[in-house]
Design an enzyme around this catalytic site. Structure first.
Site, PDB file in Angstrom:
ATOM      1  N   HIS A  17      -9.885   0.852   4.824  1.00  0.00           N
ATOM      2  CA  HIS A  17      -8.604   1.073   5.519  1.00  0.00           C
ATOM      3  C   HIS A  17      -8.828   2.046   6.676  1.00  0.00           C
ATOM      4  O   HIS A  17      -9.616   2.990   6.560  1.00  0.00           O
ATOM      5  CB  HIS A  17      -7.570   1.624   4.532  1.00  0.00           C
ATOM      6  CG  HIS A  17      -6.186   1.638   5.103  1.00  0.00           C
ATOM      7  ND1 HIS A  17      -5.783   2.593   6.010  1.00  0.00           N
ATOM      8  CD2 HIS A  17      -5.137   0.801   4.935  1.00  0.00           C
ATOM      9  CE1 HIS A  17      -4.529   2.341   6.364  1.00  0.00           C
ATOM     10  NE2 HIS A  17      -4.120   1.264   5.728  1.00  0.00           N
TER      11      HIS A  17
ATOM     12  N   LYS B 159       0.068   4.254  -0.251  1.00  0.00           N
ATOM     13  CA  LYS B 159      -0.601   5.409   0.374  1.00  0.00           C
ATOM     14  C   LYS B 159      -0.432   6.664  -0.494  1.00  0.00           C
ATOM     15  O   LYS B 159      -0.414   6.549  -1.714  1.00  0.00           O
ATOM     16  CB  LYS B 159      -0.078   5.621   1.799  1.00  0.00           C
ATOM     17  CG  LYS B 159      -0.199   4.337   2.628  1.00  0.00           C
ATOM     18  CD  LYS B 159      -0.093   4.548   4.102  1.00  0.00           C
ATOM     19  CE  LYS B 159      -0.198   3.201   4.810  1.00  0.00           C
ATOM     20  NZ  LYS B 159      -0.329   3.313   6.241  1.00  0.00           N
TER      21      LYS B 159
ATOM     22  N   GLY C  90       1.892   2.214  10.814  1.00  0.00           N
ATOM     23  CA  GLY C  90       2.788   3.360  10.696  1.00  0.00           C
ATOM     24  C   GLY C  90       3.509   3.722  11.986  1.00  0.00           C
ATOM     25  O   GLY C  90       4.108   4.794  12.086  1.00  0.00           O
TER      26      GLY C  90
ATOM     27  N   GLU D 108      -5.724  -5.290  10.589  1.00  0.00           N
ATOM     28  CA  GLU D 108      -4.742  -4.220  10.770  1.00  0.00           C
ATOM     29  C   GLU D 108      -5.071  -3.443  12.042  1.00  0.00           C
ATOM     30  O   GLU D 108      -5.880  -2.503  11.996  1.00  0.00           O
ATOM     31  CB  GLU D 108      -4.794  -3.254   9.580  1.00  0.00           C
ATOM     32  CG  GLU D 108      -4.395  -3.857   8.258  1.00  0.00           C
ATOM     33  CD  GLU D 108      -3.809  -2.789   7.347  1.00  0.00           C
ATOM     34  OE1 GLU D 108      -2.644  -2.922   6.954  1.00  0.00           O
ATOM     35  OE2 GLU D 108      -4.509  -1.809   7.049  1.00  0.00           O
TER      36      GLU D 108
ATOM     37  N   GLU E  21      -7.211   4.461   7.740  1.00  0.00           N
ATOM     38  CA  GLU E  21      -6.976   5.882   7.423  1.00  0.00           C
ATOM     39  C   GLU E  21      -8.178   6.488   6.697  1.00  0.00           C
ATOM     40  O   GLU E  21      -8.454   7.683   6.820  1.00  0.00           O
ATOM     41  CB  GLU E  21      -5.676   6.024   6.620  1.00  0.00           C
ATOM     42  CG  GLU E  21      -4.460   5.832   7.534  1.00  0.00           C
ATOM     43  CD  GLU E  21      -3.207   5.318   6.865  1.00  0.00           C
ATOM     44  OE1 GLU E  21      -3.119   5.332   5.627  1.00  0.00           O
ATOM     45  OE2 GLU E  21      -2.291   4.883   7.608  1.00  0.00           O
TER      46      GLU E  21
ATOM     47  N   SER F 251       2.983  -2.115  10.359  1.00  0.00           N
ATOM     48  CA  SER F 251       4.434  -2.100  10.624  1.00  0.00           C
ATOM     49  C   SER F 251       5.139  -3.405  10.242  1.00  0.00           C
ATOM     50  O   SER F 251       6.104  -3.804  10.906  1.00  0.00           O
ATOM     51  CB  SER F 251       4.714  -1.734  12.084  1.00  0.00           C
ATOM     52  OG  SER F 251       4.289  -0.404  12.333  1.00  0.00           O
TER      53      SER F 251
ATOM     54  N   ASN G 213       0.870  -1.185   0.000  1.00  0.00           N
ATOM     55  CA  ASN G 213       0.000   0.000   0.000  1.00  0.00           C
ATOM     56  C   ASN G 213       0.906   1.235   0.000  1.00  0.00           C
ATOM     57  O   ASN G 213       1.512   1.553   1.019  1.00  0.00           O
ATOM     58  CB  ASN G 213      -0.894  -0.050   1.258  1.00  0.00           C
ATOM     59  CG  ASN G 213      -1.717   1.211   1.431  1.00  0.00           C
ATOM     60  OD1 ASN G 213      -1.783   2.059   0.538  1.00  0.00           O
ATOM     61  ND2 ASN G 213      -2.357   1.336   2.593  1.00  0.00           N
TER      62      ASN G 213
ATOM     63  N   GLY H  99       2.672  -1.215   4.295  1.00  0.00           N
ATOM     64  CA  GLY H  99       2.657   0.202   3.947  1.00  0.00           C
ATOM     65  C   GLY H  99       4.068   0.721   3.739  1.00  0.00           C
ATOM     66  O   GLY H  99       4.672   0.525   2.681  1.00  0.00           O
TER      67      GLY H  99
HETATM   68  P1  PGA Z   1       2.464   0.327   7.675  1.00  0.00           P
HETATM   69  O1  PGA Z   1       1.018   0.495   6.947  1.00  0.00           O
HETATM   70  O2  PGA Z   1       3.076  -0.932   7.102  1.00  0.00           O
HETATM   71  O3  PGA Z   1       3.219   1.567   7.308  1.00  0.00           O
HETATM   72  O4  PGA Z   1       2.197   0.204   9.110  1.00  0.00           O
HETATM   73  C1  PGA Z   1       0.179  -0.613   6.781  1.00  0.00           C
HETATM   74  C2  PGA Z   1      -1.121  -0.193   6.167  1.00  0.00           C
HETATM   75  O5  PGA Z   1      -1.577   0.924   6.440  1.00  0.00           O
HETATM   76  O6  PGA Z   1      -1.732  -0.943   5.402  1.00  0.00           O
END
Ligand code: PGA
Length: 255
Positions: free
Chosen positions: A97, A9, A175, A169, A99, A212, A7, A233
């Site tokens: 997601h 983003k 993140g 998640e 976010e 992460s 992803n 991500g």
């Molecule tokens: P991250 O994001 O690997 O940066 O934690 C994962 C995601 O949002 O799908």
């Protein structure tokens, strides 16, 4: 079957995305061809989809989108529909997601409609579910997961279940550099599987983990028998790390 979904983003302009896709194709394509049991998908921003499609067409690396609107077309300024993504060759679309839930105010009802629209256009939704830190601390993890799953998946036609991925998640792991512990992942995955069965899922629906994931922790995470793959991500923007993560997907045996 194992899944590695990147992803990206809100990172990469079209030219940056094309350069990243070119590097991934160079390094990963021969490896992925040799391991058809692993599916690799990258999800760039909408504006980079065409550039990425151009680079990855004919390679074993697929591409998808990070979101879509629930309507097919219409007066929805600034939105992008599943129909448009389908024509761009997307095979998966992330839905719900955290976010999007948090910054765009997406609720479960809207996520359910998006998910059905993605299916209608022959793409695979990746339904993202997960609890916040406050919810986990208050002991609500299972209640949150159950609500998110039931609201989005209740009444799904039987044929849809094998065209769906779930990504667990935990919001507190996204993140932050702090992935969930393998036992926490296993616990949540077992609970999710139970809810899916209860909702009428005829067979095992692949459940991924996201939050992460990096080259250092991915093997521990994939070693959990409930984990079918990872949604990545930050580390998906780093070619060396992402390639390592993909390698782990066939090196760590599926249980
Ligand atoms: P991250 O994001 O690997 O940066 O934690 C994962 C995601 O949002 O799908």
């Amino acid at each position: 079957m194992r899944w590695v979904v990147g992803n990206w983003k809100m990172h990469t302009t079209p030219s940056e995305a094309a350069a990243l896709a070119r590097q991934l194709r160079e390094v990963l394509a021969p490896l992925v061809v040799a391991h058809p049991e692993v599916r690799v998908v990258v999800c760039p921003p909408f504006t980079s989809l065409e550039a990425v499609r151009h680079v990855l067409l004919g390679s074993p690396i697929a591409w998808g989108a990070q979101n879509c609107h629930e309507e097919v077309q219409g007066a929805y300024t600034g939105e992008v529909s599943a129909r448009m993504l389908h024509e761009l060759g997307c095979t998966v679309v992330l839905v719900g997601h955290s976010e999007r839930r948090r910054y765009a105010g997406e609720d479960d009802g809207r996520i359910a409609r998006k998910l059905r629209r993605v299916l209608e256009f022959g793409m695979m939704p990746v339904l993202c579910v997960g609890e916040t830190l406050a919810e986990r601390r208050a002991g609500y993890t299972e209640a949150v997961l159950e609500r998110q799953l039931r609201c989005s998946l209740a009444g799904l036609p039987e044929g849809a279940w094998n065209r769906l991925l779930i990504a667990y998640e935990p919001v507190w792991a996204i993140g932050t550099g702090v992935a969930a512990e393998p036992e926490q992942i296993a616990g949540a995955h077992a609970f999710v599987s139970g809810v899916l069965r209860d909702l009428g899922a005829p067979a095992a629906v692949p459940i991924l983990y996201g939050g992460s994931v990096n080259a250092e922790n991915v093997r521990r995470i994939l070693a959990q028998p409930t984990v079918w793959g990872v949604l990545v991500g930050t580390a998906s923007l780093d070619v060396a790390q992402f390639c390592d993560i993909v390698r782990a997907a066939w090196e760590v045996p599926c249980c």
